[in-house]
Motif scaffolding. Structure first.
Motif, mmCIF file in Angstrom:
data_model
loop_
_atom_site.group_PDB
_atom_site.id
_atom_site.type_symbol
_atom_site.label_atom_id
_atom_site.label_comp_id
_atom_site.label_asym_id
_atom_site.label_seq_id
_atom_site.Cartn_x
_atom_site.Cartn_y
_atom_site.Cartn_z
ATOM 1 N N PHE A 65 -4.973 -24.714 -29.855
ATOM 2 C CA PHE A 65 -5.232 -26.284 -30.933
ATOM 3 C C PHE A 65 -5.238 -25.746 -32.083
ATOM 4 O O PHE A 65 -5.832 -24.395 -32.053
ATOM 5 C CB PHE A 65 -6.417 -27.090 -30.536
ATOM 6 N N HIS A 66 -5.339 -25.834 -33.198
ATOM 7 C CA HIS A 66 -5.460 -25.654 -34.446
ATOM 8 C C HIS A 66 -5.227 -26.269 -35.735
ATOM 9 O O HIS A 66 -4.909 -27.551 -35.524
ATOM 10 C CB HIS A 66 -3.875 -24.608 -35.364
ATOM 11 N N LYS A 67 -5.878 -26.765 -36.709
ATOM 12 C CA LYS A 67 -5.976 -27.227 -37.383
ATOM 13 C C LYS A 67 -4.688 -27.517 -39.302
ATOM 14 O O LYS A 67 -4.558 -26.167 -39.098
ATOM 15 C CB LYS A 67 -7.835 -27.006 -38.503
ATOM 16 N N ALA A 68 -4.599 -28.000 -39.112
ATOM 17 C CA ALA A 68 -3.425 -28.553 -40.039
ATOM 18 C C ALA A 68 -3.327 -29.550 -41.169
ATOM 19 O O ALA A 68 -4.313 -30.209 -40.784
ATOM 20 C CB ALA A 68 -2.330 -28.906 -39.496
ATOM 21 N N ASP A 69 -3.412 -28.781 -42.495
ATOM 22 C CA ASP A 69 -3.416 -30.236 -43.832
ATOM 23 C C ASP A 69 -2.389 -30.555 -43.853
ATOM 24 O O ASP A 69 -1.489 -29.980 -43.749
ATOM 25 C CB ASP A 69 -3.500 -28.576 -45.024
ATOM 26 N N VAL A 70 -2.316 -32.343 -44.429
ATOM 27 C CA VAL A 70 -1.150 -33.338 -44.339
ATOM 28 C C VAL A 70 -0.701 -33.086 -45.621
ATOM 29 O O VAL A 70 -1.183 -33.458 -46.801
ATOM 30 C CB VAL A 70 -1.990 -34.852 -44.052
ATOM 31 N N THR A 71 0.630 -32.908 -46.228
ATOM 32 C CA THR A 71 1.275 -32.547 -47.215
ATOM 33 C C THR A 71 2.296 -34.444 -47.825
ATOM 34 O O THR A 71 2.584 -34.547 -48.573
ATOM 35 C CB THR A 71 1.784 -31.762 -46.818
ATOM 36 N N ALA A 72 2.459 -34.869 -46.452
ATOM 37 C CA ALA A 72 3.575 -35.956 -46.502
ATOM 38 C C ALA A 72 2.899 -37.118 -44.983
ATOM 39 O O ALA A 72 3.191 -36.639 -44.042
ATOM 40 C CB ALA A 72 4.833 -35.372 -46.713
ATOM 41 N N VAL A 73 3.371 -37.675 -45.311
ATOM 42 C CA VAL A 73 3.107 -38.829 -44.457
ATOM 43 C C VAL A 73 4.308 -39.753 -44.333
ATOM 44 O O VAL A 73 3.786 -40.266 -45.339
ATOM 45 C CB VAL A 73 1.938 -39.704 -43.770
ATOM 46 N N ALA A 74 5.270 -40.677 -43.195
ATOM 47 C CA ALA A 74 6.220 -41.178 -43.600
ATOM 48 C C ALA A 74 5.774 -42.719 -43.135
ATOM 49 O O ALA A 74 4.702 -42.447 -42.309
ATOM 50 C CB ALA A 74 7.392 -40.664 -42.251
ATOM 51 N N PRO A 75 6.231 -43.424 -44.295
ATOM 52 C CA PRO A 75 6.125 -44.883 -43.133
ATOM 53 C C PRO A 75 5.999 -45.164 -41.537
ATOM 54 O O PRO A 75 6.607 -44.252 -40.858
ATOM 55 C CB PRO A 75 6.419 -45.633 -43.395
ATOM 56 N N ALA A 76 4.993 -45.998 -40.999
ATOM 57 C CA ALA A 76 5.663 -46.354 -39.198
ATOM 58 C C ALA A 76 6.416 -46.345 -38.592
ATOM 59 O O ALA A 76 7.183 -47.910 -39.703
ATOM 60 C CB ALA A 76 4.137 -46.935 -39.000
#
Length: 417
Positions: A65-76
């Motif tokens: 398990f690892h942490k990750a920083d979100v850079t972009a989120v596409a619509p659902a």
């Protein structure tokens, strides 16, 4: 979950206590305390729960398990077909782009699919998520989506800030008493995490674990938050008897309703990996622990009510003292019952909503494991709570000094009673 009307112990210092009652009360609590300590020693977990294949209890072997920083989120995604189609920029709906922060792929930019409810929950660039990395198979990598998958949103920071706000609010308003209550809460969490949960996993009797653990918590919490006094001791005695009543009602109710203790996916998963866990005992333990906070509230309030009444009306006989304190107790019961019922209803709201769509008769829904378990938990702890009020009131009324006859301004003398 407390709305106690307790006054500072210094305000109650003038109320005298019967010597014989003091001795009887303290001896009884000492015996119960020794039994609690003995129970802790005998039931204390060895640290070796009987779990089938512990490595697979949470994830497949080799998964990290690892942490990750979100850079972009596409619509659902609006449909299953849409999830397979890419957008103009090549990013599919429901996908999250992130930078891995640890592990063998640290610094790598990945794109993974997330459930629609996660995409629409407000997740945005700058948030942090936790991802699962599958072990290398030795073959050529085919893309990050084959090796990484979404696990959860990292909520540690906002939850931590909320907890800090809670602590600061309690300390600012309740001051030292509030800080001591928080310390007691920390002790309760310690007993729950280091004693009760491991003991249950090792197969110890759920009823014994709940009674011993709850008693240990109440001894520390009550004396720490409300001070060492006979008033607090009377409340503690009422609390312990309330725990005993709740335990008895819980055991009988669970047996008569034939509840299994496995009512949802979590219970089913737990039964797969834990071989010696008694789920009916676990449910009994849950019934007892669930009512501790409110039980503590009503018992300390009733003991304080008796002390206050004796202080302002020393001429009252014990029967009338009990009767007047019970008037306060009845009002407290009425408001507390709402607290208990709505607290459980709120916790089970998703289950209630799902069953509502089934359009089945209400009585048939009561028989389902999910609803029946919540009802039994609410009613069993509620009965213990209600009966603890007259029990504590009677203990306190028998503990304080007998009635006095007023003989002048501010003067009193003893009379029989």
């Amino acid at each position: 979950m407390s709305h106690s009307h307790v006054h500072d112990p210094a305000d109650l210092a003038e109320v005298a206590v019967r010597p014989a009652a003091r001795v009887a009360l303290l001896v009884s609590l000492a015996v119960a305390g020794l039994a609690t300590v003995l129970g802790l020693v005998l039931l204390w977990p060895s640290g070796d729960p009987q779990v089938e294949d512990p490595s697979a209890a949470f994830a497949a072997p080799g998964v990290t398990f690892h942490k990750a920083d979100v850079t972009a989120v596409a619509p659902a995604c609006e449909s299953a077909e849409a999830s397979a189609q890419g957008g103009e920029d090549g990013q599919r709906c429901g996908a999250v782009r992130a930078t891995v922060l640890s592990g063998s792929r640290e610094g790598e930019r990945i794109s993974i699919q997330v459930p629609p409810e996660v995409s629409s929950s407000g997740l945005r660039a700058g948030d942090r998520i936790e991802v699962m990395q599958l072990p290398d198979s030795g073959a050529e990598p085919t893309g990050t989506e084959q090796q990484f998958s979404f696990f959860s949103v990292d909520r540690n920071a906002p939850v931590g800030w909320l907890a800090l706000a809670f602590v600061l609010a309690v300390a600012a308003v309740a001051r030292l008493r509030g800080v001591l209550a928080l310390v007691g809460l920390g002790f309760g969490a310690f007993v729950l995490v280091r004693f009760m949960l491991p003991a249950l996993l090792e197969g110890s009797d759920g009823l014994l674990v709940a009674v011993v653990g709850s008693s240990a918590i109440m001894y520390v919490v009550l004396y720490l938050a409300h001070g060492l006094s006979i008033r607090t001791s009377a409340a503690l005695a009422g609390t312990l008897l309330g725990v005993a009543v709740t335990a008895l009602i819980g055991v009988l109710a669970i047996d008569r309703t034939r509840l299994s203790g496995v009512s949802d996916e979590t219970g089913s998963l737990l039964s797969t990996f834990v071989t010696d866990l008694d789920f009916q005992g676990l449910l009994t333990c849950a019934v007892i622990v669930a009512g501790l906070g409110v039980l503590n509230d009503v018992t300390i309030t009733q003991a304080s009510s008796v002390w206050e009444l004796r202080g302002v009306a020393p001429e009252l006989g014990r029967a009338e003292l009990f009767s007047r304190a019970m008037r306060i107790g009845r009002d407290h019961i009425a408001s507390t019952i709402y607290t208990v019922v709505f607290a459980y209803s709120g916790a089970a709201l998703s289950v209630l909503l799902l069953l509502y769509f089934y359009e089945r008769p209400a009585l048939s829904l009561v028989s389902t494991e999910e609803i029946a378990e919540e009802i039994v938990r609410t009613l069993a702890s509620g009965i213990g709570l209600v009966l603890a009020v007259p029990i504590t009131t009677a203990i306190a009324a028998l503990t304080v000094e007998g009635p006095r006859v007023r003989v002048g301004a501010g003067a009193t003398s003893h009379r029989a009673g």
